[in-house]
Motif scaffolding. Structure first.
Motif, PDB file in Angstrom:
ATOM      1  N   GLY A  95       0.796  -1.210   0.000  1.00 10.91           N
ATOM      2  CA  GLY A  95       0.000   0.000   0.000  1.00 10.91           C
ATOM      3  C   GLY A  95       0.830   1.261   0.000  1.00 10.91           C
ATOM      4  N   PHE A  96       0.225   2.300   0.527  1.00  9.88           N
ATOM      5  CA  PHE A  96       0.812   3.631   0.469  1.00  9.88           C
ATOM      6  C   PHE A  96       2.170   3.689   1.169  1.00  9.88           C
ATOM      7  CE2 PHE A  96       1.383   8.022   1.788  1.00  9.88           C
ATOM      8  CZ  PHE A  96       1.140   8.689   0.608  1.00  9.88           C
ATOM      9  N   GLN A  97       2.300   3.074   2.338  1.00  5.99           N
ATOM     10  CA  GLN A  97       3.567   3.137   3.080  1.00  5.99           C
ATOM     11  C   GLN A  97       4.696   2.465   2.312  1.00  5.99           C
ATOM     12  OE1 GLN A  97       4.383   4.889   5.751  1.00  5.99           O
ATOM     13  NE2 GLN A  97       2.312   5.732   5.662  1.00  5.99           N
ATOM     14  N   GLY A  98       4.388   1.358   1.655  1.00  9.86           N
ATOM     15  CA  GLY A  98       5.404   0.678   0.851  1.00  9.86           C
ATOM     16  C   GLY A  98       5.840   1.529  -0.328  1.00  9.86           C
ATOM     17  N   MET A  99       4.878   2.199  -0.947  1.00 10.35           N
ATOM     18  CA  MET A  99       5.207   3.086  -2.067  1.00 10.35           C
ATOM     19  C   MET A  99       6.062   4.256  -1.605  1.00 10.35           C
ATOM     20  SD  MET A  99       1.784   3.380  -4.333  1.00 10.35           S
ATOM     21  CE  MET A  99       0.502   2.316  -3.748  1.00 10.35           C
ATOM     22  N   LYS A 100       5.717   4.793  -0.445  1.00 11.72           N
ATOM     23  CA  LYS A 100       6.472   5.928   0.090  1.00 11.72           C
ATOM     24  C   LYS A 100       7.904   5.525   0.402  1.00 11.72           C
ATOM     25  CE  LYS A 100       6.450   9.422   3.667  1.00 11.72           C
ATOM     26  NZ  LYS A 100       5.907   9.847   4.953  1.00 11.72           N
ATOM     27  N   GLN A 101       8.081   4.350   0.996  1.00 14.14           N
ATOM     28  CA  GLN A 101       9.432   3.873   1.308  1.00 14.14           C
ATOM     29  C   GLN A 101      10.235   3.635   0.037  1.00 14.14           C
ATOM     30  OE1 GLN A 101       8.722   0.444   3.717  1.00 14.14           O
ATOM     31  NE2 GLN A 101       8.558   1.628   5.614  1.00 14.14           N
ATOM     32  N   SER A 102       9.602   3.054  -0.970  1.00  9.72           N
ATOM     33  CA  SER A 102      10.294   2.817  -2.236  1.00  9.72           C
ATOM     34  C   SER A 102      10.676   4.135  -2.897  1.00  9.72           C
ATOM     35  CB  SER A 102       9.418   1.996  -3.182  1.00  9.72           C
ATOM     36  OG  SER A 102       9.218   0.703  -2.667  1.00  9.72           O
ATOM     37  N   TYR A 103       9.758   5.101  -2.866  1.00 12.23           N
ATOM     38  CA  TYR A 103      10.032   6.425  -3.428  1.00 12.23           C
ATOM     39  C   TYR A 103      11.252   7.048  -2.749  1.00 12.23           C
ATOM     40  CZ  TYR A 103       9.636  11.475  -4.003  1.00 12.23           C
ATOM     41  OH  TYR A 103       9.914  12.799  -4.229  1.00 12.23           O
ATOM     42  N   GLU A 104      11.261   7.023  -1.422  1.00 17.96           N
ATOM     43  CA  GLU A 104      12.371   7.622  -0.673  1.00 17.96           C
ATOM     44  C   GLU A 104      13.682   6.886  -0.925  1.00 17.96           C
ATOM     45  OE1 GLU A 104      10.792   7.546   3.266  1.00 17.96           O
ATOM     46  OE2 GLU A 104       9.593   9.365   2.955  1.00 17.96           O
ATOM     47  N   ARG A 105      13.617   5.558  -1.028  1.00 11.22           N
ATOM     48  CA  ARG A 105      14.819   4.762  -1.275  1.00 11.22           C
ATOM     49  C   ARG A 105      15.417   5.101  -2.641  1.00 11.22           C
ATOM     50  NH1 ARG A 105      13.036  -0.595  -1.308  1.00 11.22           N
ATOM     51  NH2 ARG A 105      12.865  -0.502  -3.555  1.00 11.22           N
ATOM     52  N   TYR A 106      14.566   5.126  -3.692  1.00  9.02           N
ATOM     53  CA  TYR A 106      15.078   5.425  -5.028  1.00  9.02           C
ATOM     54  C   TYR A 106      15.549   6.865  -5.149  1.00  9.02           C
ATOM     55  CZ  TYR A 106      13.797   0.895  -6.872  1.00  9.02           C
ATOM     56  OH  TYR A 106      13.716  -0.452  -7.116  1.00  9.02           O
ATOM     57  N   LEU A 107      14.901   7.765  -4.443  1.00  7.83           N
ATOM     58  CA  LEU A 107      15.338   9.155  -4.460  1.00  7.83           C
ATOM     59  C   LEU A 107      16.723   9.285  -3.818  1.00  7.83           C
ATOM     60  CD1 LEU A 107      14.233  11.839  -5.469  1.00  7.83           C
ATOM     61  CD2 LEU A 107      13.297  12.237  -3.194  1.00  7.83           C
ATOM     62  N   ALA A 108      16.938   8.595  -2.711  1.00  6.13           N
ATOM     63  CA  ALA A 108      18.248   8.620  -2.050  1.00  6.13           C
ATOM     64  C   ALA A 108      19.322   7.998  -2.942  1.00  6.13           C
ATOM     65  CB  ALA A 108      18.177   7.885  -0.714  1.00  6.13           C
ATOM     66  N   LEU A 109      18.981   6.893  -3.607  1.00  5.98           N
ATOM     67  CA  LEU A 109      19.943   6.262  -4.517  1.00  5.98           C
ATOM     68  C   LEU A 109      20.283   7.199  -5.677  1.00  5.98           C
ATOM     69  CD1 LEU A 109      18.482   2.649  -4.623  1.00  5.98           C
ATOM     70  CD2 LEU A 109      20.740   3.299  -3.751  1.00  5.98           C
ATOM     71  N   ALA A 110      19.276   7.888  -6.203  1.00  6.52           N
ATOM     72  CA  ALA A 110      19.506   8.820  -7.310  1.00  6.52           C
ATOM     73  C   ALA A 110      20.417   9.959  -6.888  1.00  6.52           C
ATOM     74  CB  ALA A 110      18.169   9.369  -7.812  1.00  6.52           C
ATOM     75  N   ARG A 111      20.177  10.512  -5.722  1.00  5.09           N
ATOM     76  CA  ARG A 111      21.009  11.623  -5.237  1.00  5.09           C
ATOM     77  C   ARG A 111      22.445  11.162  -5.020  1.00  5.09           C
ATOM     78  NH1 ARG A 111      16.431  13.843  -1.132  1.00  5.09           N
ATOM     79  NH2 ARG A 111      15.301  15.102  -2.642  1.00  5.09           N
ATOM     80  N   SER A 112      22.608   9.964  -4.487  1.00  4.54           N
ATOM     81  CA  SER A 112      23.942   9.424  -4.252  1.00  4.54           C
ATOM     82  C   SER A 112      24.700   9.237  -5.565  1.00  4.54           C
ATOM     83  CB  SER A 112      23.830   8.087  -3.516  1.00  4.54           C
ATOM     84  OG  SER A 112      25.081   7.470  -3.413  1.00  4.54           O
ATOM     85  N   GLU A 113      24.029   8.668  -6.554  1.00  4.85           N
ATOM     86  CA  GLU A 113      24.676   8.469  -7.860  1.00  4.85           C
ATOM     87  C   GLU A 113      24.995   9.809  -8.525  1.00  4.85           C
ATOM     88  OE1 GLU A 113      25.886   5.792  -9.233  1.00  4.85           O
ATOM     89  OE2 GLU A 113      25.141   4.423  -7.706  1.00  4.85           O
ATOM     90  N   ALA A 114      24.109  10.786  -8.358  1.00 10.17           N
ATOM     91  CA  ALA A 114      24.357  12.112  -8.947  1.00 10.17           C
ATOM     92  C   ALA A 114      25.590  12.745  -8.306  1.00 10.17           C
ATOM     93  CB  ALA A 114      23.134  12.997  -8.774  1.00 10.17           C
ATOM     94  N   GLN A 115      25.742  12.595  -6.993  1.00  8.66           N
ATOM     95  CA  GLN A 115      26.919  13.137  -6.312  1.00  8.66           C
ATOM     96  C   GLN A 115      28.202  12.449  -6.762  1.00  8.66           C
ATOM     97  OE1 GLN A 115      26.066  12.760  -2.152  1.00  8.66           O
ATOM     98  NE2 GLN A 115      25.064  14.764  -2.030  1.00  8.66           N
TER      99      GLN A 115
END
Length: 83
Positions: free
Chosen positions: A35-55
């Protein structure tokens, strides 16, 4: 006299359908989406991974992760507007 020689594992030929898709299909039910909590966690995880790769200067991987994050962001938005 009969030759009961079996081919070794390295000499066996690949036969499509020998193991086939049917061996991978399980009769057990799939897990329910979180549900929503799982989607939110996945969103935050991929966003953190994206920022890390960008850095780290890996723009291709960062873009890939941003696209995954966007998918979960849209999914959250659609789920919140279903009511």
């Amino acid at each position: 006299m009969r030759n009961n020689h079996r081919p070794s594992a390295t000499k066996r030929q690949f036969r499509p359908g020998a193991a086939g898709l049917n061996s991978r299909i399980s009769s057990s039910p799939r897990p329910e989406p979180k549900g929503f909590q799982g989607m939110k966690q996945s969103y935050e995880r991929y966003l953190a991974l994206a920022r890390s790769e960008a850095q780290n200067g890996n723009t291709i991987a960062a873009e890939n992760y941003y696209q995954h994050a966007e998918h979960y962001f849209r999914s959250m938005f659609l789920r919140s507007n279903e009511s």
